[in-house]
Design a protein around this motif. Structure first.
Motif, mmCIF file in Angstrom:
data_model
loop_
_atom_site.group_PDB
_atom_site.id
_atom_site.type_symbol
_atom_site.label_atom_id
_atom_site.label_comp_id
_atom_site.label_asym_id
_atom_site.label_seq_id
_atom_site.Cartn_x
_atom_site.Cartn_y
_atom_site.Cartn_z
ATOM 1 N N ASP A 101 41.400 53.478 43.393
ATOM 2 C CA ASP A 101 42.188 52.292 43.727
ATOM 3 C C ASP A 101 41.383 51.212 44.448
ATOM 4 O O ASP A 101 41.560 50.022 44.193
ATOM 5 C CB ASP A 101 43.381 52.698 44.590
ATOM 6 C CG ASP A 101 44.215 53.778 43.925
ATOM 7 O OD1 ASP A 101 44.595 53.587 42.759
ATOM 8 O OD2 ASP A 101 44.456 54.819 44.569
ATOM 9 N N ILE A 102 40.517 51.632 45.363
ATOM 10 C CA ILE A 102 39.706 50.698 46.151
ATOM 11 C C ILE A 102 38.271 51.220 46.151
ATOM 12 O O ILE A 102 38.046 52.428 46.274
ATOM 13 C CB ILE A 102 40.209 50.587 47.595
ATOM 14 C CG1 ILE A 102 41.667 50.099 47.624
ATOM 15 C CG2 ILE A 102 39.331 49.648 48.424
ATOM 16 C CD1 ILE A 102 42.298 50.122 49.017
ATOM 17 N N THR A 125 40.730 43.912 38.100
ATOM 18 C CA THR A 125 40.366 44.164 39.491
ATOM 19 C C THR A 125 40.087 42.853 40.212
ATOM 20 O O THR A 125 39.964 41.800 39.578
ATOM 21 C CB THR A 125 39.116 45.057 39.603
ATOM 22 O OG1 THR A 125 38.031 44.427 38.894
ATOM 23 C CG2 THR A 125 39.365 46.444 39.020
ATOM 24 N N LEU A 128 37.803 41.609 47.315
ATOM 25 C CA LEU A 128 38.615 41.244 48.470
ATOM 26 C C LEU A 128 37.830 40.908 49.733
ATOM 27 O O LEU A 128 38.353 40.240 50.628
ATOM 28 C CB LEU A 128 39.579 42.387 48.790
ATOM 29 C CG LEU A 128 40.551 42.772 47.673
ATOM 30 C CD1 LEU A 128 41.369 43.980 48.084
ATOM 31 C CD2 LEU A 128 41.458 41.602 47.318
ATOM 32 N N ALA A 245 39.344 46.038 44.465
ATOM 33 C CA ALA A 245 40.553 46.854 44.315
ATOM 34 C C ALA A 245 41.189 46.609 42.948
ATOM 35 O O ALA A 245 41.002 45.543 42.345
ATOM 36 C CB ALA A 245 41.559 46.531 45.412
ATOM 37 N N SER A 247 43.939 45.405 40.764
ATOM 38 C CA SER A 247 44.941 44.373 41.019
ATOM 39 C C SER A 247 46.357 44.935 40.986
ATOM 40 O O SER A 247 47.192 44.595 41.841
ATOM 41 C CB SER A 247 44.808 43.241 39.996
ATOM 42 O OG SER A 247 43.538 42.629 40.094
ATOM 43 N N ALA A 250 46.988 46.840 44.140
ATOM 44 C CA ALA A 250 47.098 45.927 45.284
ATOM 45 C C ALA A 250 48.453 45.221 45.294
ATOM 46 O O ALA A 250 49.062 45.013 46.362
ATOM 47 C CB ALA A 250 45.963 44.911 45.244
ATOM 48 N N VAL A 257 46.360 47.715 51.057
ATOM 49 C CA VAL A 257 45.214 46.804 51.015
ATOM 50 C C VAL A 257 44.999 46.148 52.372
ATOM 51 O O VAL A 257 43.870 46.061 52.871
ATOM 52 C CB VAL A 257 45.413 45.731 49.922
ATOM 53 C CG1 VAL A 257 44.342 44.650 50.028
ATOM 54 C CG2 VAL A 257 45.372 46.377 48.539
ATOM 55 N N PRO A 343 44.044 38.042 50.809
ATOM 56 C CA PRO A 343 44.429 39.168 51.676
ATOM 57 C C PRO A 343 43.595 39.250 52.951
ATOM 58 O O PRO A 343 44.124 39.578 54.017
ATOM 59 C CB PRO A 343 44.209 40.387 50.774
ATOM 60 C CG PRO A 343 44.395 39.866 49.381
ATOM 61 C CD PRO A 343 43.803 38.492 49.417
#
Length: 479
Positions: A101-102, A125, A128, A245, A247, A250, A257, A343
């Motif tokens: 995921d990240i 993705t 961030l 991450a 998308s 997120a 996130v 973010p």
């Protein structure tokens, strides 16, 4: 016989690290609650400029602490799985497959990530934050065997070179070769290898050079298995690592996130506040020597500013043609969409921090300060060095290379063991090991450089500078 012995030693070290890292990769911090939101984090424990989103972040438990706050506020529970890799490529594969995921990775892998994931909206993705960067590119280097006759990159023409194709280290190699008039595809023989495989190839003589990202060049040089040939700072091109991450994840889990980015800020503050303690913790959790970790995360090393600066985005934009040239950029990406500082800006605001100030900050927030106890002067961070003595919880500042030599020699005379001493190349600004630097003497003054290339450039305006070895300089400085 000596080569075979050293090869066995490297194999043993690699095997030990593989076991340790394999165990870490399988670690699942699960709540045991089927209603818990699962988050899988891909990181690279030995890539020092991602530690605030990886090794240090995990060791300090900052992400879990921030998620616990979310749970307390919302009642939602979370489970975290950390997966450790040697490069960014498998993290990208996992993200495209929806299994990670990240993640955190270098500039070229970030672009490959965005390109591959952008093939379909559901796999898209977004970048961030920045984990670590270098304004000049010093985080990527080319090393050769310690006994190599090569003195410049041009000496590698036609030679086999190990690199992880598509990585930040490979990108630096390609650009550097092009600048010295060597075709990166036909002028050398690039062996596409993982870092640890390339290290073994270098030591066994199967390749003549290794082009990699931190911490591999510093590790091999520190272990007396390689010599630095080319400092990426010679390119003068920014290099960076960052957080990316999925998308869709997120959008579905904005609290996760936000918690991750807030935790990254926590670890960044922790590292900046006490870089030596952070180096020890990263070393304990990565298998790397603390002296090597501190080379990169110590004052004047990696810039851990999390802000996504415009010059870094421009650097990413300028990297795209290279990736296209090697067939690693299957789909176009809109960097204005892929790079999403929103973010992070929100997290800054909620923490009462000034994002615009972080954007406009020039230079490393962590610098060497204090009074040189040997030369008795306040140090200037632009010329300062550091001495790390065994058993000491703090390093000793040195005003310049000459004062550092005096400090090392005094420590030896007093019976102290010097774990490491660090200097800054006056040409390139790169932080490097003093005992592995190229030293020159000008009268009663000494200067130290990362490479012979940098020293040669210095001599063009300082013709009276004379070559000396580190040990010779130590002996002379007190005579």
């Amino acid at each position: 016989m000596r080569t075979r012995t050293r090869s066995r030693q490297l194999a043993a070290i690699t095997a030990t690290l593989a076991v340790a890292l394999g165990s870490a990769a399988c670690s699942l911090e699960d709540t045991g609650d089927s209603d818990a939101v699962r988050v899988v984090v891909g990181y690279q424990s030995k890539t020092i400029n991602t530690v605030t989103a990886g090794t240090l972040l995990r060791a300090e438990g900052q992400f879990e602490k921030r998620l616990a706050e979310v749970t307390e506020r919302t009642g939602q529970k979370y489970s975290v799985e950390w997966q450790d890799y040697d490069t960014g490529a498998p993290i990208t594969t996992g993200m495209v497959a929806g299994k990670i995921d990240i993640g955190s990775m270098g500039d070229y892998p970030l672009l490959i990530n965005g390109s591959r994931a952008g093939a379909e909206e559901k796999t898209r993705t977004e970048m961030l934050s920045v984990t670590g960067s270098s304004a000049r590119g010093s985080l990527n280097m080319v090393v050769v065997p310690a006994g190599s006759s090569a003195s410049t990159l041009a000496d590698l023409r036609g030679k086999p070179i190990s690199a992880s194709v598509g990585s930040a280290g490979h990108g630096t190699l390609v650009q550097a070769l092009d600048r010295v008039g060597i075709d990166p595809t036909t002028g050398v023989q690039v062996q596409n290898q993982q870092p640890q495989v390339g290290a073994s190839s270098l030591e066994s003589g199967k390749v003549d050079a290794l082009a990699q990202f931190v911490a591999w060049p510093g590790l091999l040089v520190f272990q007396d298995k390689a010599r630095l040939l080319y400092d990426g700072a010679q390119l003068g091109v920014p290099t960076l690592h960052g957080v990316v991450a999925r998308s869709a994840y997120a959008q579905e889990n904005p609290d996760v996130v936000a918690a991750f980015l807030r935790a990254q800020l926590d670890s960044t503050a922790s590292l900046t506040r006490n870089p030596l303690a952070a180096a020890e913790l990263v070393a304990e959790n990565s298998g790397l020597p603390a002296e090597v970790v501190y080379l990169y995360n110590g004052p004047g090393g990696t810039d851990f500013n999390t802000a996504i600066k415009s010059n870094l985005v421009d650097a990413l934009r300028n990297d795209v043609p290279y990736l296209k040239s090697i067939g690693r950029f299957p789909h176009e990406i809109d960097l204005d969409t892929f790079v999403d500082p929103g973010p992070l800006q929100k997290v800054f605001a909620e923490a009462g921090a000034d994002y615009s100030k972080a954007l406009s900050s020039n230079g490393n927030a962590s610098v060497i300060r204090g009074v040189d106890p040997v030369c008795g002067v306040e140090v200037d961070s632009a010329t300062a060095g550091e001495i790390w003595l065994r058993g000491q919880e703090r390093t000793q500042p040195a005003a310049d290379a000459t004062c550092l030599l005096r400090g090392v020699e005094r420590a030896r005379q007093e019976g102290h063991e010097v774990r490491a001493a660090y200097i800054s190349d006056p040409q390139l600004g790169t932080r490097w090991f003093a005992h592995k630097a190229v030293w020159l003497r000008e009268g009663d003054r000494y200067v130290a450089f990362t490479t012979a290339d940098s020293a040669r450039q210095y001599r063009t305006t300082h013709p009276d500078a004379i070559d000396v070895t580190y040990e010779q300089a130590l002996a002379e400085v007190v005579s």
